[in-house]
Design an enzyme around this catalytic site. Structure first.
Site, PDB file in Angstrom:
ATOM      1  N   LYS A 178      45.010  -4.771 -33.717  1.00  0.00           N
ATOM      2  CA  LYS A 178      44.876  -5.502 -34.987  1.00  0.00           C
ATOM      3  C   LYS A 178      45.576  -6.861 -34.837  1.00  0.00           C
ATOM      4  CE  LYS A 178      42.557  -2.291 -37.129  1.00  0.00           C
ATOM      5  NZ  LYS A 178      41.151  -2.515 -37.495  1.00  0.00           N
ATOM      6  N   ASP A 186      44.158   0.230 -42.297  1.00  0.00           N
ATOM      7  CA  ASP A 186      45.109  -0.867 -42.549  1.00  0.00           C
ATOM      8  C   ASP A 186      46.369  -0.396 -43.267  1.00  0.00           C
ATOM      9  OD1 ASP A 186      43.330  -2.552 -41.341  1.00  0.00           O
ATOM     10  OD2 ASP A 186      42.471  -3.297 -43.217  1.00  0.00           O
TER      11      ASP A 186
HETATM   12  O1  LIG Z   1      35.158  -4.464 -42.053  1.00  0.00           O
HETATM   13  C1  LIG Z   1      36.218  -4.849 -42.581  1.00  0.00           C
HETATM   14  O2  LIG Z   1      36.246  -5.601 -43.569  1.00  0.00           O
HETATM   15  C2  LIG Z   1      37.492  -4.370 -41.999  1.00  0.00           C
HETATM   16  C3  LIG Z   1      37.481  -3.335 -41.111  1.00  0.00           C
HETATM   17  C4  LIG Z   1      38.680  -2.823 -40.436  1.00  0.00           C
HETATM   18  O3  LIG Z   1      38.643  -3.241 -39.087  1.00  0.00           O
HETATM   19  P1  LIG Z   1      37.855  -2.390 -37.970  1.00  0.00           P
HETATM   20  O4  LIG Z   1      36.509  -2.214 -38.451  1.00  0.00           O
HETATM   21  O5  LIG Z   1      37.842  -3.227 -36.724  1.00  0.00           O
HETATM   22  O6  LIG Z   1      38.641  -1.135 -37.799  1.00  0.00           O
HETATM   23  C5  LIG Z   1      39.965  -3.303 -41.079  1.00  0.00           C
HETATM   24  O7  LIG Z   1      41.039  -3.109 -40.194  1.00  0.00           O
HETATM   25  C6  LIG Z   1      39.899  -4.745 -41.479  1.00  0.00           C
HETATM   26  O8  LIG Z   1      41.048  -5.126 -42.169  1.00  0.00           O
HETATM   27  C7  LIG Z   1      38.745  -5.010 -42.404  1.00  0.00           C
HETATM   28  C1  LIG Z   2      43.028  -5.754 -39.620  1.00  0.00           C
HETATM   29  C2  LIG Z   2      42.988  -6.563 -40.668  1.00  0.00           C
HETATM   30  O1  LIG Z   2      42.161  -7.635 -40.840  1.00  0.00           O
HETATM   31  P1  LIG Z   2      41.202  -8.380 -39.809  1.00  0.00           P
HETATM   32  O2  LIG Z   2      40.740  -7.396 -38.777  1.00  0.00           O
HETATM   33  O3  LIG Z   2      40.106  -8.910 -40.646  1.00  0.00           O
HETATM   34  O4  LIG Z   2      41.986  -9.498 -39.190  1.00  0.00           O
HETATM   35  C3  LIG Z   2      43.849  -6.305 -41.847  1.00  0.00           C
HETATM   36  O5  LIG Z   2      43.654  -6.988 -42.867  1.00  0.00           O
HETATM   37  O6  LIG Z   2      44.752  -5.435 -41.812  1.00  0.00           O
END
Ligand SMILES: O=C(O)C1=C[C@@H](OP(=O)(O)O)[C@@H](O)[C@H](O)C1
Ligand SMILES: C=C(OP(=O)(O)O)C(=O)O
Length: 443
Positions: free
Chosen positions: A353, A326
């Protein structure tokens, strides 16, 4: 919650030195998990420091819809009276997860092995994001799933009465996929196994163990393997949510690029599954001092002192991507002020994302005079001595794009505008106030 009809342009202007202390709000990932595990436990889970961003509030509503008693007692102080593993009841309405990939994917996992039916929706951004990565493994447990074309929301899941445990190799390194499978595995008899190519954030594993589940992880030649024994009795636990390192990245970045700045950021996570940005910044020559290493809410944390200084471009290896997934939007802003070019490798996941973050950052940086190159899975930013600014970036319902361009404007020659800053409320509602408190001029 949806921002679709309430676009709120924001502008950020060149700032004098940023100083003071940045009190970062609670971790978004851990906040979602505290509510969900609280709802799947027996007894009352008391949560302090919960992030009250829109994403997390949508998860709180969802847990109430599945039968948990969720109450707010004060700022960040919440309680969840859970229904136990397999105890979810069928929600009356549609579950709207707003803008949150984490919320919808983890909750789909949490209900898929209980014999109830639920329909999930989200905002325009979430409705574009791929969900088959989670619904495919949930079907292997035996759940019946229908989705819109291409595995998108809305999705209806008919949970399975007699689930089979699953052994699943994730197609991309994703804590959301891993966590959805583990949460589904809670109500399947026997061992559910997730294998990932690179270790992703481990908050689910840490918290599941804390709530009494039998779970262990090991790194093998085959990958990072997590094994959960199903049908535990999860016992309610107090959860003190630590601060969010992904939110901290914004004031940290601002202090690095605004001349004369020196700020203190207490309680930054040192969890090795979340610290890729800080490793990268060190390689760029950033002046970062960590002190007072300790544990908070089951996570290693330290206080960070960050000072402005000269930075140089680096190449970020693909293996590091998961530990800073992120943070690439804000890294691309920092890179614009570094000497030479910064290459971000193995970042294809950024394209799915809240927005296509490679495209959104590249177009916004270009609009502000920065040269960017992209491939399907990489982005290269050419640093410059003075970043012109003066452009408008389109945020595409993406909080991290909005905050990144607000930080760009703090150090560029001319102000930087975003078409819509309202998505910032999904993860960091106090962003503007916090940045102003350090001396920034934005709003
Ligand atoms: O498991 C989590 O809380 C998160 C995992 C990440 O996504 P991905 O697991 O799809 O990469 C991240 O981008 C997201 O903001 C939060
Ligand atoms: C990818 C993100 O969140 P989510 O996947 O939970 O929407 C983020 O917070 O950058």
């Amino acid at each position: 919650m949806s921002h679709a009809n309430q676009s709120r342009p924001m502008t950020s202007r060149r700032s004098g030195p940023l100083t003071g202390e940045a009190q970062i709000p609670g971790d978004k990932s851990i906040s979602h998990r505290a509510l969900i595990l609280g709802a799947l436990s027996v007894g009352e889970t008391r949560i302090t420091g919960l992030l009250e961003g829109e994403d997390v509030l949508d998860t709180a509503k969802a847990m109430a819809a599945f039968g948990a008693k969720v109450e707010r007692h004060g700022r960040g102080e919440w309680s969840v009276n859970g229904v136990g593993v397999g105890g979810f009841s069928e929600p009356e309405g549609v579950i709207d997860c707003g803008n949150s990939g984490t919320g919808v994917r983890l909750i789909m996992g949490a209900m898929a092995t209980t014999p109830i039916t639920a329909t999930f929706t989200g905002d325009a951004s979430l409705s574009r994001r791929p969900m088959a990565r989670v619904t495919d493994p949930l079907s292997e447990f035996g759940a019946q799933i229908t989705s819109r074309e291409g595995g998108r929301l809305p999705i209806t899941i008919q949970g399975v009465q007699d689930p089979m445990p699953v052994r699943y190799r994730t197609p991309v390194a994703s804590a959301q996929i891993k966590s959805a499978i583990l949460l589904a595995g809670l109500n399947a008899p026997g061992k559910t196994v997730v294998i990932e190519s690179e270790p992703t954030r481990d908050h689910s594993e840490r918290m599941l163990a804390g709530f009494g589940a039998e779970i262990h992880s090991e790194t093998t030649p085959d990958g990072h393997v997590v094994t959960l024994t199903g049908r535990p009795e999860l016992r309610a636990q107090p959860v003190a949510v630590p601060r969010d390192p992904s939110s901290a990245a914004f004031p940290v970045a601002a202090a690095l690029i605004v001349p004369g700045s020196a700020i203190r950021v207490p309680g930054i996570s040192r969890n090795p599954t979340r610290d890729g940005l800080y490793i990268t910044l060190r390689e760029m020559g950033a002046d970062l001092v960590f002190e007072n290493d300790r544990e908070e809410g089951g996570e290693p944390v330290a206080d960070l002192i960050v000072r402005h200084g000269k930075l140089k471009g680096v190449s970020v290896p693909a293996e590091r991507a998961a530990s800073m997934i992120d943070e690439f939007p804000i890294l691309s802003v920092i890179a614009a002020f570094a000497e030479g070019k910064t290459v971000m490798n193995g970042v294809a996941e950024l394209r799915v994302k809240e927005s296509d973050r490679i495209d959104a950052m590249a177009r916004g940086l270009e609009a502000n005079g920065v040269t960017v190159e992209e491939t399907p899975d990489s982005m290269t930013v050419h640093g410059m001595e003075k970043v012109p600014g003066g452009g408008t970036a389109v945020t595409h319902l993406d909080h991290r794009i909005a905050m990144s361009f607000m930080v760009l404007g703090m150090a560029s020659e001319a102000p930087v505008t975003v078409d819509d800053g309202s998505p910032i409320a999904t993860s960091f509602p106090d962003f503007t106030a916090l940045m102003r408190g350090l001396g920034a001029d934005l709003g």
